[in-house]
Enzyme design. Structure first.
Site, PDB file in Angstrom:
ATOM      1  N   GLN A   1     -15.144   3.397  -6.978  1.00  0.00           N
ATOM      2  CA  GLN A   1     -14.624   2.201  -6.304  1.00  0.00           C
ATOM      3  C   GLN A   1     -13.138   2.404  -6.007  1.00  0.00           C
ATOM      4  OE1 GLN A   1     -16.253  -1.575  -8.386  1.00  0.00           O
ATOM      5  NE2 GLN A   1     -16.185   0.015  -9.945  1.00  0.00           N
TER       6      GLN A   1
ATOM      7  N   ARG B   1       1.798   1.752  -3.533  1.00  0.00           N
ATOM      8  CA  ARG B   1       0.664   2.271  -4.335  1.00  0.00           C
ATOM      9  C   ARG B   1       0.386   3.726  -3.990  1.00  0.00           C
ATOM     10  NH1 ARG B   1      -4.131  -1.779  -3.513  1.00  0.00           N
ATOM     11  NH2 ARG B   1      -5.203  -0.294  -4.844  1.00  0.00           N
TER      12      ARG B   1
ATOM     13  N   HIS C   1     -14.837   2.085  -1.499  1.00  0.00           N
ATOM     14  CA  HIS C   1     -13.791   1.168  -1.036  1.00  0.00           C
ATOM     15  C   HIS C   1     -12.703   1.876  -0.244  1.00  0.00           C
ATOM     16  CE1 HIS C   1     -15.045  -1.605  -4.579  1.00  0.00           C
ATOM     17  NE2 HIS C   1     -15.838  -1.760  -3.535  1.00  0.00           N
TER      18      HIS C   1
ATOM     19  N   CYS D   1      -7.896  -0.905  17.117  1.00  0.00           N
ATOM     20  CA  CYS D   1      -8.952  -0.094  17.783  1.00  0.00           C
ATOM     21  C   CYS D   1      -9.677   0.814  16.794  1.00  0.00           C
ATOM     22  CB  CYS D   1      -8.331   0.747  18.913  1.00  0.00           C
ATOM     23  SG  CYS D   1      -7.292   2.100  18.334  1.00  0.00           S
TER      24      CYS D   1
ATOM     25  N   TYR E   1       0.831  -1.217   0.000  1.00  0.00           N
ATOM     26  CA  TYR E   1       0.000   0.000   0.000  1.00  0.00           C
ATOM     27  C   TYR E   1       0.863   1.264   0.000  1.00  0.00           C
ATOM     28  CZ  TYR E   1      -4.367  -2.510   0.182  1.00  0.00           C
ATOM     29  OH  TYR E   1      -5.429  -3.301  -0.175  1.00  0.00           O
TER      30      TYR E   1
ATOM     31  N   VAL F   1      -9.482   3.831  -4.775  1.00  0.00           N
ATOM     32  CA  VAL F   1      -8.941   4.267  -3.474  1.00  0.00           C
ATOM     33  C   VAL F   1      -7.939   5.407  -3.667  1.00  0.00           C
ATOM     34  CG1 VAL F   1      -9.342   2.057  -2.340  1.00  0.00           C
ATOM     35  CG2 VAL F   1      -7.179   2.422  -3.540  1.00  0.00           C
TER      36      VAL F   1
ATOM     37  N   CYS G   1      -6.106   2.369  12.819  1.00  0.00           N
ATOM     38  CA  CYS G   1      -5.536   1.270  13.598  1.00  0.00           C
ATOM     39  C   CYS G   1      -6.292  -0.033  13.334  1.00  0.00           C
ATOM     40  CB  CYS G   1      -5.626   1.615  15.098  1.00  0.00           C
ATOM     41  SG  CYS G   1      -5.049   0.266  16.150  1.00  0.00           S
TER      42      CYS G   1
HETATM   43  C1  BV8 Z   1     -18.252  -7.748   1.020  1.00  0.00           C
HETATM   44  C2  BV8 Z   1      -9.935  -1.655  -2.017  1.00  0.00           C
HETATM   45  C3  BV8 Z   1     -19.528  -8.646   2.827  1.00  0.00           C
HETATM   46  C4  BV8 Z   1      -8.678  -2.390  -1.736  1.00  0.00           C
HETATM   47  C5  BV8 Z   1     -11.343  -3.200  -3.280  1.00  0.00           C
HETATM   48  C6  BV8 Z   1     -18.862 -14.294  -5.323  1.00  0.00           C
HETATM   49  C7  BV8 Z   1     -19.748 -13.595  -6.125  1.00  0.00           C
HETATM   50  C8  BV8 Z   1     -20.030 -12.279  -5.882  1.00  0.00           C
HETATM   51  C9  BV8 Z   1     -19.400 -11.598  -4.835  1.00  0.00           C
HETATM   52  C10 BV8 Z   1     -18.514 -12.287  -4.062  1.00  0.00           C
HETATM   53  C11 BV8 Z   1     -18.238 -13.620  -4.286  1.00  0.00           C
HETATM   54  N1  BV8 Z   1     -17.328 -14.009  -3.360  1.00  0.00           N
HETATM   55  C12 BV8 Z   1     -17.010 -12.964  -2.548  1.00  0.00           C
HETATM   56  C13 BV8 Z   1     -17.724 -11.918  -2.957  1.00  0.00           C
HETATM   57  C14 BV8 Z   1     -17.714 -10.602  -2.359  1.00  0.00           C
HETATM   58  C15 BV8 Z   1     -16.494  -9.821  -2.808  1.00  0.00           C
HETATM   59  C16 BV8 Z   1     -16.412  -9.784  -4.320  1.00  0.00           C
HETATM   60  O1  BV8 Z   1     -17.138  -9.057  -4.966  1.00  0.00           O
HETATM   61  N2  BV8 Z   1     -15.513 -10.605  -4.873  1.00  0.00           N
HETATM   62  C17 BV8 Z   1     -15.409 -10.651  -6.322  1.00  0.00           C
HETATM   63  C18 BV8 Z   1     -13.961 -10.469  -6.748  1.00  0.00           C
HETATM   64  C19 BV8 Z   1     -15.976 -11.994  -6.778  1.00  0.00           C
HETATM   65  N3  BV8 Z   1     -16.724  -8.489  -2.294  1.00  0.00           N
HETATM   66  C20 BV8 Z   1     -16.274  -8.176  -1.075  1.00  0.00           C
HETATM   67  O2  BV8 Z   1     -15.590  -8.895  -0.392  1.00  0.00           O
HETATM   68  C21 BV8 Z   1     -16.715  -6.809  -0.578  1.00  0.00           C
HETATM   69  N4  BV8 Z   1     -17.209  -6.957   0.761  1.00  0.00           N
HETATM   70  O3  BV8 Z   1     -18.885  -8.347   0.197  1.00  0.00           O
HETATM   71  O4  BV8 Z   1     -18.476  -7.804   2.371  1.00  0.00           O
HETATM   72  C22 BV8 Z   1     -19.611  -8.402   4.277  1.00  0.00           C
HETATM   73  C23 BV8 Z   1     -20.792  -7.852   4.780  1.00  0.00           C
HETATM   74  C24 BV8 Z   1     -20.890  -7.667   6.149  1.00  0.00           C
HETATM   75  C25 BV8 Z   1     -19.803  -7.962   6.991  1.00  0.00           C
HETATM   76  C26 BV8 Z   1     -18.620  -8.469   6.462  1.00  0.00           C
HETATM   77  C27 BV8 Z   1     -18.517  -8.691   5.091  1.00  0.00           C
HETATM   78  C28 BV8 Z   1     -15.530  -5.864  -0.524  1.00  0.00           C
HETATM   79  C29 BV8 Z   1     -15.080  -5.542  -1.923  1.00  0.00           C
HETATM   80  C30 BV8 Z   1     -14.065  -4.397  -1.881  1.00  0.00           C
HETATM   81  C31 BV8 Z   1     -12.677  -4.918  -2.148  1.00  0.00           C
HETATM   82  N5  BV8 Z   1     -11.734  -3.791  -2.192  1.00  0.00           N
HETATM   83  N6  BV8 Z   1     -10.510  -2.155  -3.262  1.00  0.00           N
HETATM   84  C32 BV8 Z   1      -7.582  -2.061  -2.701  1.00  0.00           C
HETATM   85  O5  BV8 Z   1      -7.808  -1.319  -3.686  1.00  0.00           O
HETATM   86  O6  BV8 Z   1      -6.458  -2.539  -2.455  1.00  0.00           O
HETATM   87  S1  BV8 Z   1     -11.971  -3.712  -4.764  1.00  0.00           S
HETATM   88  C33 BV8 Z   1     -10.954  -3.333  -6.072  1.00  0.00           C
HETATM   89  O7  BV8 Z   1     -11.655  -3.808  -7.238  1.00  0.00           O
HETATM   90  C34 BV8 Z   1     -10.710  -1.870  -6.360  1.00  0.00           C
HETATM   91  O8  BV8 Z   1     -11.388  -0.982  -5.505  1.00  0.00           O
HETATM   92  C35 BV8 Z   1     -11.283  -1.718  -7.771  1.00  0.00           C
HETATM   93  O9  BV8 Z   1     -11.756  -0.472  -8.053  1.00  0.00           O
HETATM   94  C36 BV8 Z   1     -12.377  -2.688  -7.661  1.00  0.00           C
HETATM   95  C37 BV8 Z   1     -13.186  -3.064  -8.840  1.00  0.00           C
HETATM   96  O10 BV8 Z   1     -12.383  -3.270  -9.920  1.00  0.00           O
HETATM   97  P1  BV8 Z   1     -12.472  -2.211 -11.135  1.00  0.00           P
HETATM   98  O11 BV8 Z   1     -12.468  -0.841 -10.580  1.00  0.00           O
HETATM   99  O12 BV8 Z   1     -13.598  -2.592 -11.992  1.00  0.00           O
HETATM  100  O13 BV8 Z   1     -11.094  -2.453 -11.800  1.00  0.00           O
HETATM  101  P2  BV8 Z   1     -10.708  -3.640 -12.773  1.00  0.00           P
HETATM  102  O14 BV8 Z   1      -9.230  -3.679 -12.843  1.00  0.00           O
HETATM  103  O15 BV8 Z   1     -11.475  -4.870 -12.408  1.00  0.00           O
HETATM  104  O16 BV8 Z   1     -11.306  -3.179 -14.192  1.00  0.00           O
HETATM  105  C38 BV8 Z   1     -10.798  -2.028 -14.807  1.00  0.00           C
HETATM  106  C39 BV8 Z   1     -11.673  -1.802 -16.017  1.00  0.00           C
HETATM  107  O17 BV8 Z   1     -11.248  -0.605 -16.663  1.00  0.00           O
HETATM  108  C40 BV8 Z   1     -11.583  -2.912 -17.059  1.00  0.00           C
HETATM  109  O18 BV8 Z   1     -12.896  -3.250 -17.476  1.00  0.00           O
HETATM  110  C41 BV8 Z   1     -10.799  -2.262 -18.218  1.00  0.00           C
HETATM  111  O19 BV8 Z   1     -11.233  -2.742 -19.473  1.00  0.00           O
HETATM  112  C42 BV8 Z   1     -11.170  -0.823 -18.051  1.00  0.00           C
HETATM  113  N7  BV8 Z   1     -10.195   0.158 -18.548  1.00  0.00           N
HETATM  114  C43 BV8 Z   1      -8.835   0.062 -18.523  1.00  0.00           C
HETATM  115  N8  BV8 Z   1      -8.311   1.193 -19.031  1.00  0.00           N
HETATM  116  C44 BV8 Z   1      -9.350   2.017 -19.351  1.00  0.00           C
HETATM  117  C45 BV8 Z   1     -10.556   1.354 -19.058  1.00  0.00           C
HETATM  118  N9  BV8 Z   1     -11.761   1.905 -19.270  1.00  0.00           N
HETATM  119  C46 BV8 Z   1     -11.786   3.157 -19.787  1.00  0.00           C
HETATM  120  N10 BV8 Z   1     -10.680   3.861 -20.108  1.00  0.00           N
HETATM  121  C47 BV8 Z   1      -9.452   3.326 -19.905  1.00  0.00           C
HETATM  122  N11 BV8 Z   1      -8.357   4.034 -20.227  1.00  0.00           N
HETATM  123 ZN    ZN Z   2      -5.242   1.447  18.186  1.00  0.00          ZN
END
Ligand code: BV8
Ligand code: ZN
Length: 251
Positions: free
Chosen positions: A104, A73, A122, A133, A70, A106, A130
């Site tokens: 979405q 990044r 996100h 806490c 991080y 960060v 922390c």
């Molecule tokens: C939750 C922060 C519940 C961290 C991120 C099975 C099915 C469905 C869902 C799930 C499943 N199993 C698990 C889940 C849930 C899971 C999930 O969705 N998993 C997926 C992968 C299957 N989700 C979670 O865990 C979420 N939490 O569900 O919690 C819960 C409820 C109560 C209590 C406890 C728990 C949390 C999800 C958040 C994860 N954190 N980011 C970090 O960044 O390090 S997500 C991460 O992916 C980023 O934020 C990013 O933004 C996000 C989404 O990806 P995209 O933004 O779409 O980026 P990507 O690279 O995929 O695509 C880029 C696109 O841009 C492409 O299409 C490309 O063609 C295009 N592109 C490229 N260049 C250009 C362009 N377009 C235009 N112009 C350009 N120049």
């Molecule tokens: Zn603390």
């Protein structure tokens, strides 16, 4: 439908819209040099899968590795500049009656481009808290010494000596309730939703364009490849091409 027809129809819909949602993903920052989430990681990180690093379990298992990733990044984001797509989003917020920006991402490129209100689903790399806490960490966040980043000891919490973590939502963590509620409410109310640079693969965020479309909003993806449901409309090409074109057509 070909892009020119979709473009012309979208301009008309934006002109008539009472409320527009702009929903962005990592693709809008790609042209600022920030790798998207699905891009293969480079250098030291090429051996890792972001989805396996962006989890609480990874941080517990190896806090130095995850914090170092991080910091790297954050360093890259600090060196990056908002691109023409971010700037066009700001202009759209100024020239349309009611625009809700939901991201979405960060990074803080929407804010640095001039967006005053951004719903971050996100979290934000620029903040930290922390792990134990949850108190916000107010110290200076270290940057990466190495060009490709390197594992780094996370700072410690002044209150409980717990490890400091990035203030982002990891996989298997809940999204901020208030932000999700605001985002879903905007999706249910809008007349047009522009879904920009997202693969729509992460939930619950990926529900937002679906919600808008289900309630009858005009949903258009802007992406370098066709995306979304087969019936969805996509302006195929970079965000930094299509968004300034939309701004120009609305002028
Ligand atoms: C939750 C922060 C519940 C961290 C991120 C099975 C099915 C469905 C869902 C799930 C499943 N199993 C698990 C889940 C849930 C899971 C999930 O969705 N998993 C997926 C992968 C299957 N989700 C979670 O865990 C979420 N939490 O569900 O919690 C819960 C409820 C109560 C209590 C406890 C728990 C949390 C999800 C958040 C994860 N954190 N980011 C970090 O960044 O390090 S997500 C991460 O992916 C980023 O934020 C990013 O933004 C996000 C989404 O990806 P995209 O933004 O779409 O980026 P990507 O690279 O995929 O695509 C880029 C696109 O841009 C492409 O299409 C490309 O063609 C295009 N592109 C490229 N260049 C250009 C362009 N377009 C235009 N112009 C350009 N120049
Ligand atoms: Zn603390």
């Amino acid at each position: 439908m070909d892009s020119e027809v979709i473009f012309a129809d979208t301009v008309e819909r934006l002109r008539a819209a009472r409320h527009v949602v702009i929903f962005t993903g990592a693709g809008i920052s790609a042209e600022s040099g920030i790798a998207t989430f699905r891009d293969h990681l480079t250098g030291l990180w090429s051996q890792y899968d972001p989805q396996r690093l962006a989890t609480p379990a990874a941080f517990i298992r190896d806090p130095r590795l995850v914090w170092g990733w991080y910091s790297w990044r954050r360093t890259l984001v600090g060196k990056a500049q908002p691109n023409d797509a971010h700037l066009a989003v700001v202009t759209l917020t100024q020239c349309l009656p009611h625009v809700t920006v939901i991201t979405q991402n960060v990074d803080d490129l929407h804010e640095r481009a001039g967006c005053n209100e951004v719903i971050h689903l996100h979290g934000n790399l620029a903040r930290a808290r922390c792990f134990e806490c949850n108190r916000p960490y107010l110290g200076v966040l270290p940057v990466s010494a190495e060009p490709d980043g390197a594992p780094q000891d996370p700072p410690r919490c002044n209150h409980c000596d717990g490890r400091i973590r990035p203030d982002v939502v990891w996989f298997d963590e809940a999204l901020p309730e208030e932000d999700v509620m605001l985002a879903f409410r905007a999706a249910c109310d809008c007349d047009v939703l522009l879904s920009i640079g997202t693969s729509g693969s992460v939930y619950p965020a990926a529900h937002i364009p679906e919600l808008a479309s289900e309630q009858g909003a005009w949903l258009v993806h802007i992406n370098i490849e066709s995306t979304g449901a087969s019936s969805d409309k996509t302006l195929v090409g970079p965000a930094s091409l299509w968004l300034p074109k939309l701004v120009e057509a609305l002028a």
